[in-house]
Scaffold this active site. Structure first.
Site, PDB file in Angstrom:
ATOM      1  N   ASP A 114       0.814  -1.220   0.000  1.00 18.07           N
ATOM      2  CA  ASP A 114       0.000   0.000   0.000  1.00 18.07           C
ATOM      3  C   ASP A 114       0.848   1.272   0.000  1.00 18.07           C
ATOM      4  OD1 ASP A 114      -1.915  -1.927   0.408  1.00 18.07           O
ATOM      5  OD2 ASP A 114      -2.932  -0.859   2.030  1.00 18.07           O
ATOM      6  N   ASP A 115       0.188   2.351  -0.361  1.00 16.54           N
ATOM      7  CA  ASP A 115       0.654   3.735  -0.156  1.00 16.54           C
ATOM      8  C   ASP A 115       1.652   4.242  -1.195  1.00 16.54           C
ATOM      9  OD1 ASP A 115      -0.954   3.476   2.017  1.00 16.54           O
ATOM     10  OD2 ASP A 115       0.556   3.944   3.525  1.00 16.54           O
ATOM     11  N   HIS A 168      -6.287   2.762  -3.618  1.00 14.45           N
ATOM     12  CA  HIS A 168      -6.129   3.036  -2.178  1.00 14.45           C
ATOM     13  C   HIS A 168      -6.515   4.489  -1.876  1.00 14.45           C
ATOM     14  CE1 HIS A 168      -4.914   2.108   1.812  1.00 14.45           C
ATOM     15  NE2 HIS A 168      -3.750   2.719   1.818  1.00 14.45           N
ATOM     16  N   HIS A 185      -5.278   9.254   0.769  1.00 13.41           N
ATOM     17  CA  HIS A 185      -5.256   8.546   2.054  1.00 13.41           C
ATOM     18  C   HIS A 185      -6.055   9.223   3.175  1.00 13.41           C
ATOM     19  CE1 HIS A 185      -3.357   5.688   4.929  1.00 13.41           C
ATOM     20  NE2 HIS A 185      -3.078   5.015   3.844  1.00 13.41           N
ATOM     21  N   HIS A 196       3.707  -2.204   3.093  1.00 17.30           N
ATOM     22  CA  HIS A 196       3.776  -0.857   2.503  1.00 17.30           C
ATOM     23  C   HIS A 196       5.101  -0.709   1.742  1.00 17.30           C
ATOM     24  CE1 HIS A 196       0.890  -0.572   5.819  1.00 17.30           C
ATOM     25  NE2 HIS A 196       0.296   0.369   5.099  1.00 17.30           N
TER      26      HIS A 196
HETATM   27 NI    NI Z   1      -2.480   3.083   3.475  1.00 21.97          NI
END
Ligand code: NI
Length: 262
Positions: free
Chosen positions: A81-82, A132, A136, A223
């Site tokens: 993620d991210d 995602h 955020h 991540h």
């Molecule tokens: Ni995230």
């Protein structure tokens, strides 16, 4: 004996039968998309895939990543993620490519501009790119139309960079209000294994926390913006392999029919 003669075909009939078989087979191949229609996402997504971009994408080499059969072997999905991040995501892709390992990337929409090549590379390698949100936020703090905006803008960026439409949405922090927060047609997907790599920032802890919790059918939350997480990946892959767990993409896992395995 009579039955045997009754069903024995004359050689000329065999030839005709074979020719009919070839014609039928050719027709089936030519119309394969009719026999096995792909699920359409057009009705549930505001932004259909950009077919112009799709047509320019080279076909991924079949040997890019391994494609285990999750009906036969227990599978897990590693999700990152991210990102994308120029340094850490690039290093992770090098590593995954070298080990022929598929993974799923939940990207942030605002990070895509300038990193289109990373997303393109993911797709070419056989990875999955999913949504995602744009930047955020905690989606439970947003109005429904703002949530949809977060999702759609990110979808647009992913389609622009890859020509492929996301199917999964991971809400930041897992924050979600069932029945209240819209998904804009995407499948809501969280995880069952969280090694808290963002908190520990330590290779050994990430390896230990992952391998102690993972089981057949697991979805692991990682991540790709932390160097320590990338450092942990080789040992995580070694540990999965030692336990006979095959990494696959999220879509492969969710369509395998073996959730949870056994
Ligand atoms: Ni995230």
């Amino acid at each position: 004996m009579r039955a045997k003669h009754r069903y024995r075909a004359h050689p000329s009939r065999l030839l005709v039968t074979a020719l009919i078989g070839v014609v039928v087979a050719s027709g089936a191949a030519a119309s394969g998309w009719i026999l096995f229609p792909k699920p359409t996402t057009a009705s549930t997504h505001a932004n259909p895939p950009d077919t112009a971009s799709t047509s320019t994408l080279p076909t991924p080499p079949p040997e890019a990543v391994a494609r285990p059969d999750c009906r036969v072997v227990p599978c897990v999905a590693l999700t990152f993620d991210d990102g994308p991040d120029r340094v850490t995501t690039s290093r992770l892709l090098d590593l995954l490519e070298a080990r022929r390992t598929p993974a799923t990337f939940f990207v942030l929409g605002h990070r895509i501009a300038g990193n289109e090549d990373l997303l393109s590379r993911m797709v070419h390698l056989g990875m999955e790119v999913e949504n995602h949100t744009w930047d955020h936020p905690n989606l439970t703090h947003l109005a429904p139309d703002a949530v949809v905006d977060q999702i759609r803008r990110t979808n647009e960026e992913i389609v622009r960079a890859t020509g492929r439409h996301p199917e999964h949405l991971r809400p930041p922090g897992g924050n979600w209000s069932p029945g209240v927060t819209p998904t804009d047609g995407l499948t809501l997907t969280t995880w069952d294994v969280d090694p808290r790599d963002w908190f520990h920032r330590n290779r050994a802890a990430v390896v230990q926390n992952t391998l102690s919790a993972v089981q057949p059918g697991s979805i692991v939350l990682l991540h790709d913006i932390h160097p320590s997480t990338i450092d942990a990946v080789p040992e995580i892959l070694d540990g999965l392999e030692a336990r006979g767990l095959a990494p696959v993409t999220l879509r492969e896992l969710s369509t395998s029919g073996t959730l949870p395995h056994e």
